[in-house]
Design a protein around this motif. Structure first.
Motif, short mmCIF file in Angstrom:
data_model
loop_
_atom_site.label_atom_id
_atom_site.label_comp_id
_atom_site.label_asym_id
_atom_site.label_seq_id
_atom_site.Cartn_x
_atom_site.Cartn_y
_atom_site.Cartn_z
N ASN A 227 0.74 -1.15 0.01
CA ASN A 227 0.08 -0.04 -0.18
C ASN A 227 0.88 1.36 0.02
N SER A 228 2.22 1.09 0.29
CA SER A 228 2.63 2.04 0.56
C SER A 228 3.13 2.97 -0.85
N GLY A 229 2.82 4.17 -0.76
CA GLY A 229 2.73 5.32 -1.83
C GLY A 229 1.38 5.35 -2.32
N GLY A 230 0.50 4.72 -1.89
CA GLY A 230 -0.85 4.83 -2.41
C GLY A 230 -1.63 6.01 -1.81
N PRO A 231 -2.70 6.57 -2.41
CA PRO A 231 -3.53 7.45 -1.97
C PRO A 231 -4.52 7.24 -0.64
N LEU A 232 -4.55 8.21 0.34
CA LEU A 232 -5.53 8.07 1.24
C LEU A 232 -6.63 9.21 0.80
N CYS A 233 -7.91 9.05 0.66
CA CYS A 233 -8.68 9.86 0.28
C CYS A 233 -9.81 10.40 1.05
N ASP A 234 -10.57 11.51 0.83
CA ASP A 234 -11.72 11.83 1.62
C ASP A 234 -13.00 11.12 0.78
N ILE A 235 -14.14 11.57 1.54
CA ILE A 235 -15.33 11.04 0.99
C ILE A 235 -15.85 11.57 -0.56
N HIS A 236 -14.92 12.71 -0.80
CA HIS A 236 -15.23 13.25 -2.21
C HIS A 236 -14.28 12.91 -3.16
N GLY A 237 -13.27 12.00 -2.57
CA GLY A 237 -12.36 11.57 -3.91
C GLY A 237 -11.15 12.38 -4.03
N LYS A 238 -11.02 13.35 -2.78
CA LYS A 238 -9.62 14.08 -2.86
C LYS A 238 -8.71 13.51 -1.96
N VAL A 239 -7.54 13.39 -2.74
CA VAL A 239 -6.29 12.73 -1.86
C VAL A 239 -5.75 13.56 -0.86
N ILE A 240 -5.93 13.06 0.58
CA ILE A 240 -5.53 13.88 1.82
C ILE A 240 -4.16 13.32 2.28
N GLY A 241 -3.70 12.33 1.72
CA GLY A 241 -2.48 11.80 2.31
C GLY A 241 -1.91 10.77 1.53
N ILE A 242 -0.76 10.32 1.68
CA ILE A 242 0.18 9.11 0.98
C ILE A 242 0.45 8.21 2.06
N ASN A 243 -0.28 6.88 1.91
CA ASN A 243 -0.15 5.75 2.71
C ASN A 243 1.39 5.49 2.77
N THR A 244 1.87 5.56 4.01
CA THR A 244 3.48 5.29 4.43
C THR A 244 3.85 4.34 4.91
N ALA A 245 3.00 4.06 6.30
CA ALA A 245 3.58 3.10 7.28
C ALA A 245 2.50 2.23 8.10
N ILE A 246 2.99 1.11 8.45
CA ILE A 246 1.98 0.18 9.16
C ILE A 246 2.67 0.00 10.48
N VAL A 247 2.00 -0.10 11.48
CA VAL A 247 2.73 -0.82 12.66
C VAL A 247 2.80 -2.34 12.97
N ARG A 248 3.89 -3.01 13.01
CA ARG A 248 3.77 -4.30 12.94
C ARG A 248 2.90 -5.00 14.09
N ASN A 249 2.55 -5.95 13.87
CA ASN A 249 1.94 -6.88 15.04
C ASN A 249 0.81 -5.96 15.64
N ALA A 250 0.39 -4.89 14.82
CA ALA A 250 -0.87 -4.08 15.26
C ALA A 250 -1.76 -4.06 14.53
N GLN A 251 -3.10 -3.95 14.74
CA GLN A 251 -4.31 -4.06 13.89
C GLN A 251 -4.82 -2.37 14.02
N GLY A 252 -5.21 -1.82 12.79
CA GLY A 252 -5.97 -0.64 12.96
C GLY A 252 -5.18 0.54 13.14
N LEU A 253 -3.60 0.32 12.71
CA LEU A 253 -2.88 1.46 12.91
C LEU A 253 -2.32 1.67 11.70
N GLY A 254 -2.47 2.62 10.87
CA GLY A 254 -1.84 2.98 9.69
C GLY A 254 -1.56 4.37 9.60
N PHE A 255 -0.38 4.75 8.84
CA PHE A 255 0.04 6.35 8.85
C PHE A 255 -0.02 6.80 7.53
#
Length: 482
Positions: A227-255
């Motif tokens: 997923n690294s480098g992919g877009p994080l979008c709002d509900i209007h389809g506008k990009v608000i961030g670039i998916n960069t990192a995950i926390v190993r051995n954790a669920q529901g934590l992305g940055f």
């Protein structure tokens, strides 16, 4: 009715349905047509975003070469194997091996037959080959425009000619709210164009040790390797961030890196060939509750050290000062001040409000340019030519034996085999004394900046070099692969 109002209505409607239609034990639940309409409206929002964003998301695959030196093998060790008639096991060890990786990116701009793609620096860093696969299945060889390890942002491009390709719409990451719905698009584990959704869990996350500059958007949208480098979008389809990192051995934590930071990096790389950042020259730390209470402040940062000859020292900042405002805006914490400073144009004068010995003071400080920017620019601009240079110093001239008549120049320190520099005939140890776009425009090379300026002017059309090699003087034409 806009989408935000629609989602609010969805929440209220579902709550009302739950409260007033709660069945008794054993009673069959019968959703009403209105219940289905509410859920279908929410589904259409996510479907709309997926249809809008997915075509502009790309799959990035890279190949990197890892070289290593074999340790010297004592002769007696080799003789031991020979004595027993056993082939020496280390003779066939490779000098290098190749690694492959996958990531994501998204098309942000199309200009002059090139499509520009934002992604993470760690996706393409040290890659010798970069391939980009578009949503229509076509595959292109990519070139690196520039990269910024400090924010983990990179800009690459592919030659598309007259082909029409979709681009994303960039949003404003400063205006997002915790709790908002977000949609992530990417290629996790090579599963192309996967869409997941969640909410903004937090803003301004820092101190994670992932990047030198951190101001992450935290989300519980599923983000996995690829997923690294992919877009994080709002509900209007506008990009608000670039998916960069995950926390190993954790669920529901992305940055994700906020798109406002990434956009600034992209614009600088396109305009200057490097990232321009302001510099204050202080070591700082967040205020502890005890110190904050003692000085009667709620927010700010403590200056622990001032760099000698820095803008901060020249402006009058001292160790022990508490910075509470920067250019009229409150300073919340270390990350907040860092972002305010690096986004200030070098040379600009700013007002810095401090507390010193319990008294408020306002200092006027002229912001400088962050050290190291020139080195990054050299790496970004010269990487496509495959060579690096160093300013010729008296010590180098004496050590290498450079002819005395050479006063100024740049010595070539590395030349990558098969690169444009290698093809042009440039060799390690050559001294570039002049460069220009034409014979009449050639200038003496007194610094690395001089060469960077000429390369920038040439814009890929070719650079004429006057080179001293031993006692000989030769002329070479350096062209990029573009």
């Amino acid at each position: 009715m806009n989408t935000r109002q629609l989602l609010k209505g969805v929440t209220l409607s579902l709550t009302a349905t739950f409260l007033f239609s709660l069945p008794s034990f054993g009673q069959e639940v019968k959703p009403t047509p209105q219940d289905y309409n509410v859920v279908e409206s929410l589904e259409k929002v996510f479907e709309s975003v997926a249809e809008k964003v997915k075509p502009a998301v790309v799959n990035i695959s890279t190949v990197s070469e890892v070289k290593f030196k074999h340790p010297p093998i004592p002769p007696e060790f080799r003789d031991f194997f020979f004595h027993f008639g056993i082939p020496f096991p280390f003779d066939n060890m490779p000098d290098e091996f190749k690694t492959k990786s996958l990531g994501s990116g998204f098309i942000v701009k199309v200009k002059n037959g090139w499509a520009y793609i934002l992604t993470n620096n760690h996706v393409i860093d040290k890659a010798t080959k970069i391939k980009v696969k578009l949503s229509d299945g076509s595959i292109y060889k990519a070139k690196v425009v520039g990269k910024d390890p400090k924010t983990d942002i990179a800009l690459i491009k592919i030659k598309i000619g007259n082909k029409k390709v979709p681009t994303v719409e960039l949003g404003d990451s400063d205006n997002i709210k915790v709790g908002e719905f977000v949609i992530a698009v990417g290629n996790p584990y090579g599963l192309n164009w996967t869409v997941t959704h969640g909410i903004v869990s937090a803003k301004g996350r820092h101190g994670l040790g992932l990047n030198p500059i951190e101001n992450f958007i935290q989300t519980d949208a599923a983000i996995n390797p690829g997923n690294s480098g992919g877009p994080l979008c709002d509900i209007h389809g506008k990009v608000i961030g670039i998916n960069t990192a995950i926390v190993r051995n954790a669920q529901g934590l992305g940055f994700a890196v906020p798109i406002n930071i990434a956009q600034k990096v992209m614009n600088d790389l396109l305009k200057y060939g490097k990232v321009i950042r302001g510099w204050l020259g202080v070591y700082i730390e967040d205020l502890s509750p005890e110190i904050a209470k003692k000085f009667g402040v709620k927010k700010g940062v403590l200056v622990t050290k001032v760099v000698k000859d820095s803008p901060a020292e020249k402006g009058g900042l001292r160790s022990g000062d508490i910075i509470v405002e920067f250019n009229g805006k409150p300073v919340k914490n270390v990350s907040d001040l860092q972002l305010k400073v690096i986004n200030t144009k070098p040379g600009e004068k700013v007002k810095v409000k401090i507390i010193r010995d319990g008294q408020k003071k306002v200092l006027t400080i002229k912001i400088g340019e962050m050290p190291g920017s020139k080195q990054v620019a050299m790496e970004n601009l010269l990487s496509k030519y495959g060579f690096s240079v160093q300013k010729l110093t008296p010590e180098l001239k004496k050590r290498i034996g450079i002819p005395k008549w050479i006063k100024d120049g740049l010595i070539v320190t590395t030349v990558k085999p098969g690169s444009p520099a290698d093809d042009a005939g440039l060799k390690e140890g050559d001294v570039i004394v002049k460069a220009g776009t034409t014979p009449r425009s050639m200038e003496i090379m007194r610094s690395v900046d001089d060469l960077l300026s000429i390369i920038k002017k040439a814009n890929g059309s070719g650079v004429l070099l006057k080179v001293v090699r031993g006692e000989n003087v030769i002329f070479l034409v350096l062209t990029s692969e573009e």
